[in-house]
Design a protein around this motif. Structure first.
Motif, PDB file in Angstrom:
ATOM      1  N   PRO A   1       0.730  -1.253   0.142  1.00 25.34           N
ATOM      2  CA  PRO A   1       0.051   0.001   0.268  1.00 25.34           C
ATOM      3  C   PRO A   1       0.826   1.248  -0.104  1.00 25.34           C
ATOM      4  O   PRO A   1       1.946   0.984   0.612  1.00 25.34           O
ATOM      5  CB  PRO A   1      -0.776  -0.178   1.379  1.00 25.34           C
ATOM      6  CG  PRO A   1       0.087  -0.886   2.217  1.00 25.34           C
ATOM      7  CD  PRO A   1       0.795  -1.880   1.337  1.00 25.34           C
TER       8      PRO A   1
ATOM      9  N   VAL B   1       0.871  -6.029   2.468  1.00 26.49           N
ATOM     10  CA  VAL B   1      -0.120  -7.090   2.379  1.00 26.49           C
ATOM     11  C   VAL B   1      -0.050  -7.894   1.235  1.00 26.49           C
ATOM     12  O   VAL B   1       0.597  -7.531   0.437  1.00 26.49           O
ATOM     13  CB  VAL B   1      -1.287  -6.238   2.624  1.00 26.49           C
ATOM     14  CG1 VAL B   1      -1.807  -5.658   3.879  1.00 26.49           C
ATOM     15  CG2 VAL B   1      -1.664  -5.312   1.432  1.00 26.49           C
TER      16      VAL B   1
ATOM     17  N   TYR C   1      -0.572 -10.498   6.597  1.00 30.72           N
ATOM     18  CA  TYR C   1       0.610  -9.671   6.755  1.00 30.72           C
ATOM     19  C   TYR C   1       1.809 -10.570   6.898  1.00 30.72           C
ATOM     20  O   TYR C   1       2.016 -11.002   7.717  1.00 30.72           O
ATOM     21  CB  TYR C   1       0.268  -8.802   7.818  1.00 30.72           C
ATOM     22  CG  TYR C   1      -0.623  -7.667   7.604  1.00 30.72           C
ATOM     23  CD1 TYR C   1      -0.529  -6.500   7.241  1.00 30.72           C
ATOM     24  CD2 TYR C   1      -1.949  -7.873   8.368  1.00 30.72           C
ATOM     25  CE1 TYR C   1      -1.695  -5.466   7.030  1.00 30.72           C
ATOM     26  CE2 TYR C   1      -2.856  -7.182   8.428  1.00 30.72           C
ATOM     27  CZ  TYR C   1      -2.975  -5.749   7.809  1.00 30.72           C
ATOM     28  OH  TYR C   1      -4.046  -5.131   7.592  1.00 30.72           O
TER      29      TYR C   1
ATOM     30  N   SER D   1      -3.346   0.036   4.569  1.00 29.77           N
ATOM     31  CA  SER D   1      -3.358  -1.224   5.291  1.00 29.77           C
ATOM     32  C   SER D   1      -3.392  -1.422   6.562  1.00 29.77           C
ATOM     33  O   SER D   1      -3.149  -2.343   7.366  1.00 29.77           O
ATOM     34  CB  SER D   1      -2.476  -2.135   4.603  1.00 29.77           C
ATOM     35  OG  SER D   1      -0.910  -1.573   4.969  1.00 29.77           O
TER      36      SER D   1
END
Length: 320
Positions: free
Chosen positions: A3, A319, A175, A13
């Motif tokens: 992100p 992510v 993650y 995120s």
């Protein structure tokens, strides 16, 4: 995907923010203090009395920081007034629910364990304020032959609690930095390190002129190998990312290759929290300086807090 972040503390995120880092830090202190207290009782029982600074610090902070941490967690939720449901509706498939069960058992055993250690003071309070409650001395007396077993149970629960905070984050599979099996071990050792730092600060403030008492020496003997184990586990944590898949590679680069959180890690976690205390500790011990002892312990404690922030925020940068 990675992100695009608008700021180090606010990005697309991000799900868990700074109150969770404080919560993780406080839980580690409680688990660390209890672990050290049990070890003191096992290996140096003559020191582990109700007059012990470590035991008194554990009495005040071990349950206190747990309650504070849970309050932070509860009021950080979207609907805090429904949190009580987790305390009665258990699910062994939910990491959060298992954590609630662990907290409840830990607190119950901790209260009983501390009550027996400080039984003389507790009975004095009972006789002053509740003289008709004669059952308390009898109950405490019955616990005497069970204390060794209770010590073992308390140690197991403290270790489980210290590792649980790592399991809580490692369950976030999207993650890649957080989804790491070494994270619980890292949080366990860093939590014990934070407990040692808090205990040494309390001993220094209480002793003032002699921060290197026999009790403090015991903590120092445990603290040094724990710090080196923490460094080793931290190294293994990043090696695991480097040897992982593409998502873990990107997570490692985003966390350590540059930017705000890389600087936070190298200057804060490594510099302030690990390298500086290791370099300054011999000087503080040689000169028997209470200010040096406070500085070294304060930097170690700060480093653990910075590590919690780094793992939480840098772990959510990437992510998959």
């Amino acid at each position: 995907m990675t992100p695009v972040s608008s700021s180090p503390f606010h990005f697309d995120s991000l799900v868990w923010d700074w109150p969770i880092a404080i919560y993780l830090f406080l839980i580690g202190i409680s688990a660390g203090l209890v672990t050290l207290s049990v070890l003191l009782r096992c290996y140096r029982p003559t020191l582990a009395t109700s007059e012990s600074t470590l035991m008194r610090t554990t009495l005040l902070l071990a349950p206190g920081v747990i309650i504070l941490g849970l309050l932070i967690l509860v009021f950080h939720l979207t609907r805090p007034w429904t949190f009580w449901k987790l305390m009665f509706h258990y699910s062994f498939t939910s990491v959060m629910s298992v954590g609630v069960m662990l907290f409840q058992v830990y607190m119950a055993v901790l209260i009983v364990w501390l009550a027996k250690i400080f039984d003389r003071q507790l009975i004095e309070l009972q006789q002053r304020w509740l003289p008709k409650l004669r059952v308390l001395p009898a109950v405490l007396a019955r616990l005497t032959p069970l204390m060794k077993t209770l010590d073992i149970v308390m140690l197991v629960l403290a270790v489980m609690l210290g590792a649980y905070t790592g399991f809580l984050l490692s369950a976030l599979k999207t993650y890649p930095l957080l989804n790491n099996p070494i994270l619980p071990i890292l949080f366990l050792f860093s939590g014990i390190s934070s407990g040692a730092a808090v205990a040494l600060i309390a001993m220094t403030l209480r002793a003032r002129r002699n921060p290197h008492s026999e009790e403090a020496h015991f903590i120092h003997r445990l603290e040094t190998p724990i710090v080196w184990l923490e460094i080793f586990v931290l190294f293994a944590f990043f090696i695991g990312l480097a040897l992982g898949d593409e998502g873990k590679h990107r997570a490692l680069v985003n966390a350590l290759a540059g930017g705000f959180w890389a600087t936070w890690f190298w200057c804060g976690v490594v510099g302030i929290g690990l390298v500086a205390p290791l370099l300054l500790k011999p000087w503080a011990n040689r000169w028997h300086s209470p200010y040096g002892a406070l500085a070294v312990s304060g930097m170690s404690l700060t480093g653990v807090l910075l590590l919690r922030f780094f793992i939480l925020y840098a772990g959510q940068l990437t992510v998959v």
